[in-house]
Design an enzyme around this catalytic site. Structure first.
Site, PDB file in Angstrom:
ATOM      1  N   HIS A   1       0.834  -1.213   0.000  1.00 27.12           N
ATOM      2  CA  HIS A   1       0.000   0.000   0.000  1.00 27.12           C
ATOM      3  C   HIS A   1       0.866   1.260   0.000  1.00 27.12           C
ATOM      4  O   HIS A   1       0.522   2.261   0.630  1.00 27.12           O
ATOM      5  CB  HIS A   1      -0.956   0.005   1.202  1.00 27.12           C
ATOM      6  CG  HIS A   1      -2.069  -0.991   1.089  1.00 27.12           C
ATOM      7  ND1 HIS A   1      -3.147  -0.823   0.252  1.00 27.12           N
ATOM      8  CD2 HIS A   1      -2.259  -2.206   1.687  1.00 27.12           C
ATOM      9  CE1 HIS A   1      -3.974  -1.874   0.353  1.00 27.12           C
ATOM     10  NE2 HIS A   1      -3.442  -2.731   1.210  1.00 27.12           N
TER      11      HIS A   1
ATOM     12  N   ASP B   1      -0.741  -4.753   6.106  1.00 28.39           N
ATOM     13  CA  ASP B   1      -1.753  -5.618   5.500  1.00 28.39           C
ATOM     14  C   ASP B   1      -1.461  -5.850   4.016  1.00 28.39           C
ATOM     15  O   ASP B   1      -0.773  -5.065   3.368  1.00 28.39           O
ATOM     16  CB  ASP B   1      -3.151  -4.992   5.649  1.00 28.39           C
ATOM     17  CG  ASP B   1      -3.221  -3.590   5.063  1.00 28.39           C
ATOM     18  OD1 ASP B   1      -2.216  -2.854   5.167  1.00 28.39           O
ATOM     19  OD2 ASP B   1      -4.265  -3.226   4.494  1.00 28.39           O
ATOM     20  N   GLU B   2      -2.006  -6.943   3.527  1.00 28.41           N
ATOM     21  CA  GLU B   2      -2.112  -7.209   2.088  1.00 28.41           C
ATOM     22  C   GLU B   2      -0.781  -7.078   1.339  1.00 28.41           C
ATOM     23  O   GLU B   2      -0.702  -6.423   0.310  1.00 28.41           O
ATOM     24  CB  GLU B   2      -3.193  -6.308   1.479  1.00 28.41           C
ATOM     25  CG  GLU B   2      -4.565  -6.608   2.098  1.00 28.41           C
ATOM     26  CD  GLU B   2      -5.699  -5.767   1.523  1.00 28.41           C
ATOM     27  OE1 GLU B   2      -6.748  -6.353   1.238  1.00 28.41           O
ATOM     28  OE2 GLU B   2      -5.545  -4.551   1.399  1.00 28.41           O
ATOM     29  N   VAL B   3       0.242  -7.723   1.861  1.00 29.96           N
ATOM     30  CA  VAL B   3       1.514  -7.824   1.137  1.00 29.96           C
ATOM     31  C   VAL B   3       1.372  -9.042   0.225  1.00 29.96           C
ATOM     32  O   VAL B   3       1.448 -10.177   0.690  1.00 29.96           O
ATOM     33  CB  VAL B   3       2.693  -8.030   2.117  1.00 29.96           C
ATOM     34  CG1 VAL B   3       4.019  -8.050   1.378  1.00 29.96           C
ATOM     35  CG2 VAL B   3       2.688  -6.950   3.200  1.00 29.96           C
TER      36      VAL B   3
END
Ligand code: ACM
Length: 674
Positions: A255, A318-320
């Site tokens: 992100h 988050d969300e790697v």
């Protein structure tokens, strides 16, 4: 606990409210407090709120408390129209505060207070300033409108929060939110005793804080829409004044597209990079093996930690998705060399380094649940968002935790669904006490893909107030009917804090109708809700530059009218002989039929281009509902043509990204009449 709760509610119900003018005695009414205090007992009597309402401090006093009292008086004036003079008054509210704050507000503070109101006046006592701030909000909520004016009932309240961490995340990246949006929401948060603003400040779509050390972050990563450092300090002060901590989040290592526009060499992959305009999980990610990246983060954290006094600092995590790490030979080789089997092992290496940098500056790291790993430094706070299990896992492994799963406001769920989610529920319920003690509370999340400054308040409020009650009130306070009754009152009163969740509805309708009459349009929009979960954007492609000014944006997350209609239909079907119930249902169906006709005169508005099928559905639903009522009354079975059956199914399905929330209740009527 359960017994005491019942007793307290019993006393409240039977207490006879003696108004100021005895001749106007009324039936006892339940209170409108939200969150419900830990203990509340009403008695006879009370006093009037008039222009001479005086406030006096008996114990500790400071400028923050004086400002809080000034805000209290201003809000009372807004709510009541009573102009309160500031001098020469007989004190009606006496405040005894035990002690001042010891430094920056901590994650756990003593927020207890006791509030006692008699005919002779009110006393608010609390060990700390935080208790006074919370108790003042209860005092405002106790003001009720009487035939003769405004008054507070006699009551004894002792109160404290169930959880110390009661937060709201506001994403200011997917759509930019100016300072005034944040400030008015802080006022509303304080009104329902929330105490953490989680400020989501960097994303693929925007980097929102001025950096003097790395100016290309905000210069190239924000479209010019960022907070200056002075504005950040101002917001932090504003929050602190209201007893609200500000926890900043700078999401990394994923992100981070907005960082990479100005500083592409931080990336694991090759630039150049552009700000994201669409939504999703993107590949670009910081390199976890480059010492230049850690040197950058270290200096960056030095600058940003000095802006935010709170002890907690959120690094996202988050969300790697790992695509760039897997696709970079040097990173693959690094993992192999260091015995790292997975990207999670690499991620925890990154997090451990960042955690040490924060620790050196006296900060505690917070991360989304993906940071959870056996090697993660134990002082990390884990924020669960994909399920409740990670919260229980974190607590079992010795981490403190916060629950956000179940509190995503952008899912557009009804308040009651969020209300039913408990940080100590599900997986956490069976934990041993010492693990339970690590669960600090919860945070609702207002992600900003589908909100602008115009609409964000209506997506947060009033539902946030119901969630705030879950975080503050005893676990036994769970009745959804009573919650909705109080939420209605609280929602109206929240206007006085400056949020525009109600007041922006009519202007949005006027814009939709191209400034022509809106009565019929309002009647229809009152019946719909935006589609749920992340179904928005599945049919229409959105970017951060798409206007959010259509019917779905004007629609409120919860249709009060549809909930009321469902109640009326259920009551009618339970007792079809009652004509009053049938008349009410009939009147509504006839009104909708008329609205569907009258709205034709504005349907040519460019912003209502997608609304025609919705209006057709409402026409069909009204007609079928009226026929079903007729059949029920005459006791002649209703038969539908295949086209009619299909039209009812169509009316229940989403159209124009909204749901016609009364359609399922009409189907109930039709099914009962068959
Ligand atoms: C998240 O919703 N990605 C924390």
């Amino acid at each position: 606990m359960r017994m005491r709760q019942r007793l307290v509610i019993g006393v409240a119900l039977f207490a006879w409210w003696c108004p100021v003018a005895p001749a106007l005695a009324q039936a006892p009414s339940p209170h409108n407090l939200m969150p419900v205090p830990a203990s509340v007992t009403f008695a006879a009597g009370g006093f009037a709120i008039d222009a001479h309402l005086g406030v006096k401090f008996d114990g500790y006093k400071d400028a923050r408390l004086e400002r809080a009292v000034e805000r209290l008086l201003q809000r009372i004036t807004k709510l009541t129209g009573v102009p309160i003079v500031r001098s020469g008054n007989v004190p009606a509210l006496r405040i005894t505060c035990g002690r001042g704050p010891s430094g920056v507000q901590k994650a756990v503070e003593d927020e207890r207070y006791a509030l006692r109101i008699t005919t002779g006046g009110a006393t608010l006592s609390a060990p700390t300033v935080y208790g006074v701030l919370r108790g003042l909000e209860t005092f405002v909520q106790l003001i009720e409108q009487e035939p003769n004016g405004f008054a507070v009932r006699a009551v004894t309240i002792t109160d404290q929060p169930r959880f110390p961490w009661r937060g709201l995340l506001i994403d200011v990246c997917r759509h930019w939110m100016p300072v005034e949006v944040i400030k008015r929401n802080l006022d509303a948060m304080a009104a329902v005793k929330l105490n953490v603003l989680h400020w989501h400040l960097s994303e693929d779509q925007g980097f929102r804080v001025e950096s003097k050390l790395f100016p290309l972050l905000h210069q190239k990563g924000s479209d010019g829409l960022y907070y200056t450092q002075e504005q950040v300090r101002d917001v932090v002060r504003y929050a602190a004044d209201r007893g609200i901590r500000v926890v900043p989040e700078f999401d990394m290592p994923a992100h981070t597209l907005s960082w990479l526009v100005g500083y592409p060499s931080l990336s694991a992959g090759k630039g150049p990079f552009e700000l994201a305009r669409a939504w999703g999980v993107f590949d670009p990610v910081l390199s976890p093996i480059d010492e230049k990246v850690y040197a950058f983060i270290n200096r960056f954290l030095g600058e940003m930690t000095s802006l935010f006094p709170d002890a907690y600092f959120h690094i996202g995590g988050d969300e790697v998705n790992g695509n760039q790490w897997n696709g970079t030979p040097a990173i693959v080789a690094y993992k192999k060399r260091h015995g790292m089997a997975t990207n999670e092992d690499l991620h925890v290496y990154f997090n451990t380094r960042v955690s040490a940098m924060l620790k050196a500056r006296g900060k505690i790291m917070v991360g989304w649940e993906e940071v959870l790993h056996k090697n993660l430094p134990k002082n990390t706070v884990v924020q669960s968002w994909r399920g409740q299990k990670s919260l229980a896992d974190a607590a079992t492994q010795g981490f403190k935790g916060i629950l956000s799963n179940g509190y995503y406001l952008d899912y557009i769920w009804p308040a009651t669904r969020h209300y039913g989610v408990d940080p100590m529920g599900k997986d956490a319920a069976n934990l041993p006490d010492e693990a339970k003690a690590r669960i600090l509370g919860g945070e609702a999340c207002m992600w900003a893909e589908w909100v602008t400054p115009d609409t964000i308040d209506s997506r947060i409020w009033p539902r946030m107030a119901a969630i705030a009650e879950r975080y503050w009130s005893p676990a036994t306070v769970t009745d959804p009917g009573d919650m909705y009754r109080r939420l209605d009152v609280v929602s109206q009163r929240l206007d006085a804090t400056g949020i525009v969740h109600r007041s922006n509805y009519q202007p949005m309708l006027e814009r939709l109708a191209a400034n022509r009459p809106t009565d019929a349009l309002r009647g229809i929009v009152d019946l719909v809700e935006p589609v749920k979960d992340y179904n928005r954007g599945r049919r229409v492609e959105y970017t951060s530059l798409s206007p959010l000014n259509r019917l779905v944006d004007a629609a409120r997350p919860e249709s009060d009218e549809a909930r009321e209609f469902e109640r009326l239909v259920d009551a009618l079907l339970a007792d079809p002989a009652k004509s009053a119930g049938r008349d009410k249902v009939t009147a509504r169906l006839e009104q909708w039929r008329e609205d569907a006709k009258a709205v034709q005169s504005v349907l040519d508005s460019p912003l209502l281009q997608d609304a025609a099928p919705l209006v057709q559905n409402l026409t069909a639903v009204s007609a079928l509902g009226l026929r079903a009522l007729d059949a029920l009354q005459k006791k002649t079975p209703l038969t539908l043509t295949p086209e009619e059956t299909e039209s009812l199914a169509k009316a229940i399905a989403p159209v124009a990204e909204v749901l016609l929330m009364v359609a399922p209740s009409v189907k109930k009527l039709v099914d009962a009449a068959k």
